[in-house]
Scaffold this motif. Sequence first.
Motif, PDB file in Angstrom:
ATOM      1  N   GLN A  63     -14.437   6.447  36.680  1.00  0.00           N
ATOM      2  CA  GLN A  63     -15.501   7.222  37.314  1.00  0.00           C
ATOM      3  C   GLN A  63     -14.939   8.072  38.448  1.00  0.00           C
ATOM      4  N   GLU A  64     -14.044   7.509  39.228  1.00  0.00           N
ATOM      5  CA  GLU A  64     -13.441   8.253  40.341  1.00  0.00           C
ATOM      6  C   GLU A  64     -12.592   9.412  39.832  1.00  0.00           C
ATOM      7  N   GLN A  65     -11.868   9.198  38.742  1.00  0.00           N
ATOM      8  CA  GLN A  65     -11.065  10.277  38.170  1.00  0.00           C
ATOM      9  C   GLN A  65     -11.952  11.400  37.643  1.00  0.00           C
ATOM     10  N   LEU A  66     -13.039  11.039  36.956  1.00  0.00           N
ATOM     11  CA  LEU A  66     -13.950  12.051  36.434  1.00  0.00           C
ATOM     12  C   LEU A  66     -14.637  12.793  37.574  1.00  0.00           C
ATOM     13  N   THR A  67     -15.013  12.089  38.623  1.00  0.00           N
ATOM     14  CA  THR A  67     -15.641  12.719  39.782  1.00  0.00           C
ATOM     15  C   THR A  67     -14.714  13.755  40.407  1.00  0.00           C
ATOM     16  N   GLU A  68     -13.443  13.445  40.467  1.00  0.00           N
ATOM     17  CA  GLU A  68     -12.479  14.396  41.027  1.00  0.00           C
ATOM     18  C   GLU A  68     -12.354  15.627  40.135  1.00  0.00           C
ATOM     19  N   VAL A  69     -12.365  15.432  38.835  1.00  0.00           N
ATOM     20  CA  VAL A  69     -12.340  16.568  37.905  1.00  0.00           C
ATOM     21  C   VAL A  69     -13.548  17.474  38.139  1.00  0.00           C
ATOM     22  N   LEU A  70     -14.721  16.867  38.256  1.00  0.00           N
ATOM     23  CA  LEU A  70     -15.945  17.637  38.470  1.00  0.00           C
ATOM     24  C   LEU A  70     -15.910  18.348  39.827  1.00  0.00           C
ATOM     25  N   ARG A  71     -15.376  17.673  40.825  1.00  0.00           N
ATOM     26  CA  ARG A  71     -15.297  18.273  42.167  1.00  0.00           C
ATOM     27  C   ARG A  71     -14.443  19.534  42.152  1.00  0.00           C
ATOM     28  N   VAL A  72     -13.299  19.457  41.507  1.00  0.00           N
ATOM     29  CA  VAL A  72     -12.393  20.606  41.462  1.00  0.00           C
ATOM     30  C   VAL A  72     -13.025  21.760  40.695  1.00  0.00           C
ATOM     31  N   CYS A  73     -13.646  21.459  39.556  1.00  0.00           N
ATOM     32  CA  CYS A  73     -14.277  22.518  38.757  1.00  0.00           C
ATOM     33  C   CYS A  73     -15.449  23.140  39.508  1.00  0.00           C
ATOM     34  N   LYS A  74     -16.254  22.313  40.155  1.00  0.00           N
ATOM     35  CA  LYS A  74     -17.392  22.833  40.922  1.00  0.00           C
ATOM     36  C   LYS A  74     -16.916  23.693  42.078  1.00  0.00           C
ATOM     37  N   GLN A  75     -15.833  23.285  42.719  1.00  0.00           N
ATOM     38  CA  GLN A  75     -15.288  24.062  43.833  1.00  0.00           C
ATOM     39  C   GLN A  75     -14.865  25.446  43.363  1.00  0.00           C
ATOM     40  N   GLU A  76     -14.285  25.523  42.174  1.00  0.00           N
ATOM     41  CA  GLU A  76     -13.888  26.825  41.636  1.00  0.00           C
ATOM     42  C   GLU A  76     -15.104  27.718  41.423  1.00  0.00           C
ATOM     43  N   VAL A  77     -16.161  27.120  40.890  1.00  0.00           N
ATOM     44  CA  VAL A  77     -17.385  27.907  40.664  1.00  0.00           C
ATOM     45  C   VAL A  77     -18.010  28.315  41.995  1.00  0.00           C
ATOM     46  N   ASP A  78     -18.115  27.384  42.925  1.00  0.00           N
ATOM     47  CA  ASP A  78     -18.741  27.661  44.221  1.00  0.00           C
ATOM     48  C   ASP A  78     -17.965  28.695  45.030  1.00  0.00           C
ATOM     49  N   ASN A  79     -16.657  28.726  44.860  1.00  0.00           N
ATOM     50  CA  ASN A  79     -15.831  29.682  45.599  1.00  0.00           C
ATOM     51  C   ASN A  79     -15.767  31.044  44.924  1.00  0.00           C
ATOM     52  N   THR A  80     -16.608  31.220  43.895  1.00  0.00           N
ATOM     53  CA  THR A  80     -16.715  32.498  43.170  1.00  0.00           C
ATOM     54  C   THR A  80     -15.366  33.014  42.696  1.00  0.00           C
ATOM     55  N   LEU A  81     -14.529  32.081  42.244  1.00  0.00           N
ATOM     56  CA  LEU A  81     -13.265  32.498  41.655  1.00  0.00           C
ATOM     57  C   LEU A  81     -13.478  33.047  40.249  1.00  0.00           C
ATOM     58  N   CYS A  82     -14.666  32.797  39.693  1.00  0.00           N
ATOM     59  CA  CYS A  82     -14.976  33.278  38.349  1.00  0.00           C
ATOM     60  C   CYS A  82     -15.635  34.652  38.455  1.00  0.00           C
ATOM     61  N   THR A  83     -15.022  35.628  37.853  1.00  0.00           N
ATOM     62  CA  THR A  83     -15.556  36.987  37.929  1.00  0.00           C
ATOM     63  C   THR A  83     -15.904  37.557  36.565  1.00  0.00           C
ATOM     64  N   ALA A  84     -15.574  36.865  35.510  1.00  0.00           N
ATOM     65  CA  ALA A  84     -15.854  37.372  34.163  1.00  0.00           C
ATOM     66  C   ALA A  84     -16.216  36.208  33.255  1.00  0.00           C
ATOM     67  N   LEU A  85     -16.773  36.558  32.091  1.00  0.00           N
ATOM     68  CA  LEU A  85     -17.147  35.544  31.119  1.00  0.00           C
ATOM     69  C   LEU A  85     -15.950  34.666  30.769  1.00  0.00           C
ATOM     70  N   SER A  86     -14.784  35.279  30.600  1.00  0.00           N
ATOM     71  CA  SER A  86     -13.590  34.521  30.221  1.00  0.00           C
ATOM     72  C   SER A  86     -13.230  33.473  31.273  1.00  0.00           C
ATOM     73  N   LEU A 102      -8.411  12.047  30.187  1.00  0.00           N
ATOM     74  CA  LEU A 102      -8.983  10.768  30.604  1.00  0.00           C
ATOM     75  C   LEU A 102      -9.169   9.845  29.405  1.00  0.00           C
ATOM     76  N   PHE A 103      -9.547  10.439  28.269  1.00  0.00           N
ATOM     77  CA  PHE A 103      -9.749   9.622  27.072  1.00  0.00           C
ATOM     78  C   PHE A 103      -8.431   9.001  26.623  1.00  0.00           C
ATOM     79  N   LYS A 104      -7.347   9.771  26.670  1.00  0.00           N
ATOM     80  CA  LYS A 104      -6.054   9.233  26.255  1.00  0.00           C
ATOM     81  C   LYS A 104      -5.627   8.072  27.142  1.00  0.00           C
TER      82      LYS A 104
END
Length: 207
Positions: A63-86, A102-104
């Motif tokens: 759970q802690e590992q997955l939470t960290e994955v989500l935190r990093v991805c959310k931070q990228e979105v929140d910091n508006t690093l995404c500028t295009a569909l790609s 994580l599954f492996k």
Amino acid sequence: MQILKDEVKNSIRQAALAEFKKHGYLKASIRQIADAAGITPGNIYRYFKSKDDLFDELIQPIQEQLTEVLRVCKQEVDNTLCTALSDHLLILRRIDASLMLLFKESSTELTILLNLSEGSQFASVKQDLITLVHQIISEVFTAELAPTGTLPLRDQLSARMIATTMIESICLILRDHEDGDTIKMLVDELLYLFCTGISEKIKLAQA
């Protein structure tokens, strides 16, 4: 003596993983776990205070590992690093790759966390994952379909439906398959179809 204690505790952990994967947190039985481990139920409580304590020790690390994955991805979105569909689709693929990693490493624990943790403190984890994916898809739709206004209700509902279906589908794959290569192939195919559908929806709307 310590080696013997470690062996007993490991037997309990392995029996508990099998029990939680078969019956889920709510229906798992300490007695069944004890029988599978070859000890008495009372002996389990020498190592774990309760079923909650046993479940937490097994599932909290993933759970802690997955939470960290989500935190990093959310931070990228929140910091508006995404500028295009790609960029947004890349983040969805990164979530996919992280789940596969994580599954492996902890396939049984991840399957229990996402599919069988109802009633435990981890019951909201799958919804947290859906919420993140929903946020990403909503930002895609807003940027591409309503850059200067409010996203139409139809597209809002569509974003929620896509996010929920995507994560529920991944959970079904984890539930129904155990071979790592098969799971990776199916999840990759699933994500490809979703990303292709999102891209096609946007192209049609902009045509």
